[in-house]
Scaffold this motif. Structure first.
Motif, PDB file in Angstrom:
ATOM      1  N   ASP A 151       4.596   1.683  14.850  1.00 20.48           N
ATOM      2  CA  ASP A 151       5.643   2.508  14.241  1.00 20.48           C
ATOM      3  C   ASP A 151       5.843   2.176  12.768  1.00 20.48           C
ATOM      4  N   ASP A 152       5.540   0.947  12.360  1.00 21.12           N
ATOM      5  CA  ASP A 152       5.789   0.589  10.965  1.00 21.12           C
ATOM      6  C   ASP A 152       4.582   0.841  10.061  1.00 21.12           C
ATOM      7  N   VAL A 153       3.657   1.644  10.534  1.00 15.77           N
ATOM      8  CA  VAL A 153       2.543   2.091   9.691  1.00 15.77           C
ATOM      9  C   VAL A 153       2.698   3.591   9.470  1.00 15.77           C
ATOM     10  N   VAL A 154       2.657   4.004   8.195  1.00 17.93           N
ATOM     11  CA  VAL A 154       2.885   5.398   7.850  1.00 17.93           C
ATOM     12  C   VAL A 154       1.637   5.985   7.207  1.00 17.93           C
ATOM     13  N   GLU A 155       1.525   7.311   7.276  1.00 21.63           N
ATOM     14  CA  GLU A 155       0.446   8.032   6.605  1.00 21.63           C
ATOM     15  C   GLU A 155       0.976   8.569   5.274  1.00 21.63           C
ATOM     16  N   VAL A 156       0.203   8.326   4.237  1.00 21.02           N
ATOM     17  CA  VAL A 156       0.582   8.800   2.905  1.00 21.02           C
ATOM     18  C   VAL A 156      -0.649   9.410   2.247  1.00 21.02           C
ATOM     19  N   ARG A 157      -0.456  10.588   1.638  1.00 22.05           N
ATOM     20  CA  ARG A 157      -1.579  11.212   0.927  1.00 22.05           C
ATOM     21  C   ARG A 157      -1.668  10.613  -0.474  1.00 22.05           C
ATOM     22  N   ILE A 158      -2.863  10.159  -0.799  1.00 21.40           N
ATOM     23  CA  ILE A 158      -3.063   9.504  -2.100  1.00 21.40           C
ATOM     24  C   ILE A 158      -4.235  10.140  -2.833  1.00 21.40           C
ATOM     25  N   ASP A 159      -4.239   9.924  -4.137  1.00 16.81           N
ATOM     26  CA  ASP A 159      -5.363  10.354  -4.943  1.00 16.81           C
ATOM     27  C   ASP A 159      -6.566   9.488  -4.607  1.00 16.81           C
ATOM     28  N   ASN A 160      -7.719  10.107  -4.478  1.00 14.54           N
ATOM     29  CA  ASN A 160      -8.902   9.409  -4.012  1.00 14.54           C
ATOM     30  C   ASN A 160      -9.461   8.417  -5.030  1.00 14.54           C
ATOM     31  N   VAL A 161      -9.093   8.585  -6.298  1.00 12.22           N
ATOM     32  CA  VAL A 161      -9.613   7.699  -7.342  1.00 12.22           C
ATOM     33  C   VAL A 161      -8.605   6.623  -7.702  1.00 12.22           C
ATOM     34  N   SER A 162      -7.367   7.031  -7.975  1.00 12.67           N
ATOM     35  CA  SER A 162      -6.381   6.076  -8.470  1.00 12.67           C
ATOM     36  C   SER A 162      -5.594   5.380  -7.377  1.00 12.67           C
ATOM     37  N   GLY A 163      -5.530   5.983  -6.191  1.00  8.65           N
ATOM     38  CA  GLY A 163      -4.722   5.424  -5.119  1.00  8.65           C
ATOM     39  C   GLY A 163      -3.260   5.769  -5.241  1.00  8.65           C
ATOM     40  N   MET A 164      -2.876   6.605  -6.233  1.00  7.44           N
ATOM     41  CA  MET A 164      -1.485   7.014  -6.400  1.00  7.44           C
ATOM     42  C   MET A 164      -1.158   8.173  -5.468  1.00  7.44           C
ATOM     43  N   LEU A 165       0.140   8.462  -5.355  1.00  6.67           N
ATOM     44  CA  LEU A 165       0.581   9.558  -4.513  1.00  6.67           C
ATOM     45  C   LEU A 165      -0.017  10.882  -4.977  1.00  6.67           C
ATOM     46  N   SER A 166      -0.318  11.744  -4.008  1.00  6.45           N
ATOM     47  CA  SER A 166      -0.884  13.032  -4.343  1.00  6.45           C
ATOM     48  C   SER A 166      -0.354  14.073  -3.369  1.00  6.45           C
ATOM     49  N   THR A 167      -0.860  15.291  -3.478  1.00  7.57           N
ATOM     50  CA  THR A 167      -0.418  16.397  -2.639  1.00  7.57           C
ATOM     51  C   THR A 167      -1.611  17.008  -1.920  1.00  7.57           C
ATOM     52  N   PRO A 168      -1.349  17.785  -0.862  1.00  8.51           N
ATOM     53  CA  PRO A 168      -2.458  18.419  -0.149  1.00  8.51           C
ATOM     54  C   PRO A 168      -3.262  19.376  -1.019  1.00  8.51           C
ATOM     55  N   GLU A 169      -2.634  19.885  -2.090  1.00 10.20           N
ATOM     56  CA  GLU A 169      -3.337  20.813  -2.958  1.00 10.20           C
ATOM     57  C   GLU A 169      -4.396  20.116  -3.792  1.00 10.20           C
ATOM     58  N   ASP A 170      -4.304  18.821  -3.917  1.00 10.90           N
ATOM     59  CA  ASP A 170      -5.269  18.064  -4.719  1.00 10.90           C
ATOM     60  C   ASP A 170      -6.551  17.903  -3.903  1.00 10.90           C
ATOM     61  N   SER A 171      -7.621  18.525  -4.375  1.00 11.25           N
ATOM     62  CA  SER A 171      -8.882  18.468  -3.628  1.00 11.25           C
ATOM     63  C   SER A 171      -9.498  17.082  -3.653  1.00 11.25           C
ATOM     64  N   ASN A 172      -9.045  16.248  -4.554  1.00 13.99           N
ATOM     65  CA  ASN A 172      -9.569  14.878  -4.640  1.00 13.99           C
ATOM     66  C   ASN A 172      -8.564  13.887  -4.044  1.00 13.99           C
ATOM     67  N   SER A 173      -7.969  14.263  -2.919  1.00 10.11           N
ATOM     68  CA  SER A 173      -6.979  13.398  -2.282  1.00 10.11           C
ATOM     69  C   SER A 173      -7.349  13.182  -0.819  1.00 10.11           C
ATOM     70  N   ARG A 174      -6.710  12.218  -0.221  1.00 12.95           N
ATOM     71  CA  ARG A 174      -6.945  11.924   1.193  1.00 12.95           C
ATOM     72  C   ARG A 174      -5.711  11.231   1.758  1.00 12.95           C
ATOM     73  N   VAL A 175      -5.650  11.167   3.078  1.00 13.80           N
ATOM     74  CA  VAL A 175      -4.550  10.478   3.757  1.00 13.80           C
ATOM     75  C   VAL A 175      -4.962   9.039   4.025  1.00 13.80           C
ATOM     76  N   GLU A 176      -4.065   8.114   3.715  1.00  7.50           N
ATOM     77  CA  GLU A 176      -4.325   6.689   3.970  1.00  7.50           C
ATOM     78  C   GLU A 176      -3.157   6.092   4.737  1.00  7.50           C
ATOM     79  N   TYR A 177      -3.420   4.992   5.438  1.00  9.12           N
ATOM     80  CA  TYR A 177      -2.393   4.292   6.205  1.00  9.12           C
ATOM     81  C   TYR A 177      -1.833   3.128   5.391  1.00  9.12           C
ATOM     82  N   PHE A 178      -0.513   2.944   5.492  1.00  8.18           N
ATOM     83  CA  PHE A 178       0.161   1.833   4.823  1.00  8.18           C
ATOM     84  C   PHE A 178       1.236   1.271   5.745  1.00  8.18           C
ATOM     85  N   GLN A 179       1.425  -0.024   5.677  1.00  8.28           N
ATOM     86  CA  GLN A 179       2.593  -0.595   6.334  1.00  8.28           C
ATOM     87  C   GLN A 179       3.817  -0.196   5.534  1.00  8.28           C
ATOM     88  N   LYS A 180       4.883   0.174   6.207  1.00  8.71           N
ATOM     89  CA  LYS A 180       6.083   0.624   5.523  1.00  8.71           C
ATOM     90  C   LYS A 180       6.502  -0.397   4.469  1.00  8.71           C
TER      91      LYS A 180
END
Length: 827
Positions: A767-796
């Motif tokens: 439960d304490d692991v969340v999915e966050v969409r990040i930029d594929n290059v920088s690792g910063m937050l991104s949006t689904p519209e960004d074609s260079n993004s992906r979903v990654e797992y993080f501990q809260k």
């Protein structure tokens, strides 16, 4: 005259009375020293220990005495008739003593001074076998008589006969008719022919001299005597007698009816039992049940066999074992070849053979066991000459390039019609599979052949871990604030060592460097320099403590950065146990192979209660390595298994398993220009399921190859290498031998069987692991519209809070400008 007759009568009567009085006095003098025959009612036969799989397949049998105890109603009447006919025809009529036989033995003793005649009844033999020695003395004979009287008073005739037929020694460590039937004929007593029954019934007189293995001619003569007595007493008809006399006598030794090839498992069970029960383990008839199942054990055995054979064939043919005759010498006759081969040991499933003729692309051979056959080109064309572990010669063009007449070789009958030229592999392997939830060993193979080497490489061999240790380094990094998306510089390292006067320059394999790279990709592609940078960031002291939590024996002298590359010696069992903690969400289970031990009556004497992983019980990690092995308080139910200690958090285990998942399935390039493969990509292609994770491992100079992988229900580790630590796995015509090419194929072949028709069971996301969409290059937050993004797992709490430039609207005005994870210190 009448007076003298009266005197003689009274004198004779006096002598009889005197004899009775003497015997009575002698009896009362010996009475206190005679054993208590009532103990025969609860007689315990010395029976061997038997080891079984969890599903009841016999794995091994240990003990000096082979015995299969039978009830009297389980013994066929012809077997009873045969023994009574030759040993004691009046057994059911006499009171346990045969006066005529005793008088005959007494006369021989008086005239020769030696006890040459036995004339014991079956009851007397029971007395001797259970209570007395076999020395031929008058005192022992008298004791035997007295004990026989006692036995006849306490037991019925059927009870006495049952004891006799289960106790009597019949040669080749077989005691009792049940064991003799198995040893000499490989079947139960109710399947024996009349001739076979008569052979066994003739053995008590001289088991070592009359058995059909050692002396078929003597056994046949004795058998015919038994059959003659049965005919004389009306126990068989003339037709039965004639048919039984025509049966062949010669047979062979039959071992225990082993149903499952798991010799290393059997040896582990044997050692457990001897440690627990001492020498009684071999005689009390214990039934030992292991944790393995026949299906998975066979899959492991086949996978190791195939993997080592394939490696060996890739590296070329080392030549014949020897040449029995040279080209200019007379060829051996077929009979001489048979005689020579029959003295050689087999190496299941391989058989020794001798080449008798060479044709263009075929070789004719004589095989141990009196068989003849041919090796066709498909069965030998692999045999390039072996030069070194690194080099093989040119491919052969004809059979004469490989074999010569007179060569002693090994062949493998792959099926009923074809033979394959083989050789005993010099390389070896270890394989172990565990249930990660409780540590129960599901399958175990300690080497290519237990017959060749009893050394169990699963738990006795310590080999360098190589890259197989990296998931635990990444686990330590996640505890220190790193995430799957953290960027670490994949760039060469050069560090001057003042003590040695040289630079330490760890290299990637292959020596390719990609600059800043995420931890997910770095572990999946096994980047060596990234592991070193993580070690520096975590701190070597903290890393050593973290490794000890998993059960690895990290010694003080290993306190150096080579630890990041696997410069630590571990056994395959320790490695599998470490990986189990990742598969079960963070718990250190205890590997075990015994589930329970029963006595001959089926009473449970021992039952394992191994600590179990319980992700739903708590999420408290034991912080101190010194206390990591201490168990939490047992559950309220006293019959329940204790809980295994938690050594890493659920989130930590999940994140490591995710990176190892990418080692199987790869990922997309950060620039979205393509995709990359993990080092274990072959498993994705072969197994075609999404719940598996794994890690390859190869040590410096490729002396050890590893692969460890799992889902949440099953974890398995494979090691491949030479017992001689100096030898490298080398290179073959197929390329360099690494963990992915030498060890992983064994793991894959096992998992094909083990996971077939089972639902997918990935490591669960806590439960304490969340999915966050990040930029594929920088690792910063991104949006689904960004074609260079992906979903990654993080501990809260560890997820990034900065938006990628151009995505400020994600946070609105005043969005966070603080970096989520800083890795500048290790770039």
């Amino acid at each position: 005259m009448l007076i003298w007759l009266k005197r003689l009568f009274w004198f004779g009567l006096f002598l009889v009375a005197l004899g009775i009085a003497g015997i009575s006095a002698f009896y009362f003098a010996l009475e206190n020293s005679l054993p208590d025959v009532t103990s025969l009612r609860d007689a315990k036969f010395e029976t061997p220990m038997r080891v079984y799989s969890a599903d009841g397949a016999l794995i091994a049998e240990y003990g000096e005495m082979r015995r299969i105890p039978l009830k009297i109603n389980e013994i066929p009447q012809p077997m009873i008739d045969a023994f009574l006919s030759i040993e004691d025809a009046r057994f059911y009529e006499h009171p346990g003593i045969d006066p005529i036989g005793i008088m005959r033995a007494g006369v021989v003793w008086l005239t020769t001074g030696q006890m040459r005649q036995g004339a014991s009844t079956i009851t007397q033999q029971v007395a001797r076998n259970f209570f007395l020695s076999r020395e031929k003395t008058i005192l022992r004979k008298i004791k035997e008589v007295f004990l026989a009287w006692h036995i006849e008073k306490e037991l019925s005739k059927d009870e006495i006969l049952e004891l006799y037929l289960n106790k009597i020694p019949l040669g080749y460590r077989a005691f009792g008719v049940g064991a003799a039937a198995q040893v000499y004929y490989g079947k139960p007593v109710d399947q024996l022919t009349l001739g076979q029954i008569a052979v066994i019934a003739g053995l008590p007189k001289a088991p070592s001299m009359l058995n059909p293995i050692r002396s078929p001619q003597r056994a046949e003569a004795r058998r015919n005597v038994v059959l003659g007595r049965m005919l004389e007493l009306g126990k068989i008809t003339r037709e039965q007698y004639d048919a039984a006399k025509m049966e062949p006598v010669a047979t062979r030794y039959h071992g225990a009816d082993i149903m499952l090839n798991a010799a290393y498992v059997g040896e582990m069970a044997r050692k457990f039992m001897v440690d627990r029960y001492g020498d009684e383990a071999y005689t009390k008839g214990f039934n030992v049940y292991t944790t393995i199942t026949a299906k998975l054990q066979k899959a492991a055995d086949d996978a190791v066999f195939r993997g080592l054979l394939d490696y060996d064939l890739r590296h070329g043919y080392r030549g014949a074992e020897k040449r029995l005759w040279q080209a200019k010498e007379p060829a051996w006759t077929t009979d001489r070849i048979y005689e020579y081969l029959n003295d050689l040991s087999s190496s299941d499933p391989f058989e020794p053979a001798v080449v008798t003729r060479i044709r263009d692309k075929q070789a004719d051979v004589v095989i141990k066991g009196g068989l003849e056959g041919s090796i066709n080109w498909d069965g030998m064309k692999w045999a390039r000459p072996f030069i070194t572990d690194e080099r093989q010669g040119t491919a052969p063009r004809r059979a004469a390039d490989i074999l010569h007449v007179g060569d002693l070789i090994w062949v493998w009958p792959e099926d009923d019609t074809s033979l394959r030229l083989v050789q005993i592999p010099e390389v070896n392997a270890a394989f172990v599979a565990l249930d990660p939830q409780n540590g129960a060993i599901q399958a175990l193979v300690g080497g290519f052949s237990f017959e060749q080497s009893k050394f169990n490489r699963v738990d006795q061999a310590k080999r360098q871990a190589g890259s197989n240790i990296k998931p635990f380094i990444y686990s330590a990094a996640f505890n220190s604030g790193f995430t799957l998306a953290s960027l670490v510089n994949d760039a060469p390292i050069n560090q001057w060592d003042t003590a040695s006067g040289t630079a330490w320059s760890p290299k990637n394999s292959p020596p390719v460097y990609d600059g800043p790279i995420t931890l997910r990709e770095a572990l999946a592609r096994s980047k060596n320099v990234v592991s070193v940078r993580l070690l520096r960031s975590v701190g070597i002291g903290k890393l050593m403590d973290h490794l000890r939590q998993f059960g690895f024996d990290v010694k003080p002298e290993q306190r150096n950065e080579a630890l990041a590359l696997g410069a630590i010696e571990v056994s395959p069992m320790e490695m599998a146990t470490g990986y189990a903690a990742i598969a079960n969400s963070g718990y250190k289970v205890t590997p075990h192979i015994i589930t329970k031990v029963e006595d001959t009556n089926g009473t449970t004497l021992f039952e394992a209660k191994a600590p179990v992983a319980c992700p739903s019980c708590s999420n408290t990690v034991t912080p101190d390595p010194a206390t990591a092995s201490a168990l939490p308080a047992a559950p309220a139910d006293p019959t329940a298994a204790p809980l295994a200690p938690q050594i890493i958090s659920h989130a930590n285990a999940f994140l490591v398993s995710e990176a190892m998942h990418s080692a199987i399935f790869g990922g997309k390039d950060r620039g979205m220009q393509g995709s990359w493969l993990g080092t274990g990509w072959r498993a994705a292609r072969e197994l075609k399921r999404q719940d598996i994770a794994g890690k390859t491992g190869t040590t410096n100079e490729a002396k050890d190859a590893w692969f460890s992988g799992f889902n949440s229900k099953l974890v398995a580790t494979t090691w491949v290498g030479f017992d001689d630590h100096r030898r490298k796995l080398g290179r073959s015509i197929a390329g360099n031998e690494y963990g992915a090419s030498a060890a992983q194929p064994i793991w894959i072949e096992f998992m094909k069987i083990a996971l077939a028709n089972t639902p997918e069971a990935p490591v669960p996301r806590p439960d304490d692991v969340v999915e966050v969409r990040i930029d594929n290059v920088s690792g910063m937050l991104s949006t689904p519209e960004d074609s260079n993004s992906r979903v990654e797992y993080f501990q809260k709490g560890s997820e990034p809070t900065l938006a990628n430039p151009g995505n400020d609207t994600l946070f609105g005005e005043g969005g966070s400008s603080e970096p989520g994870t800083s890795t500048d210190d290790i770039f």
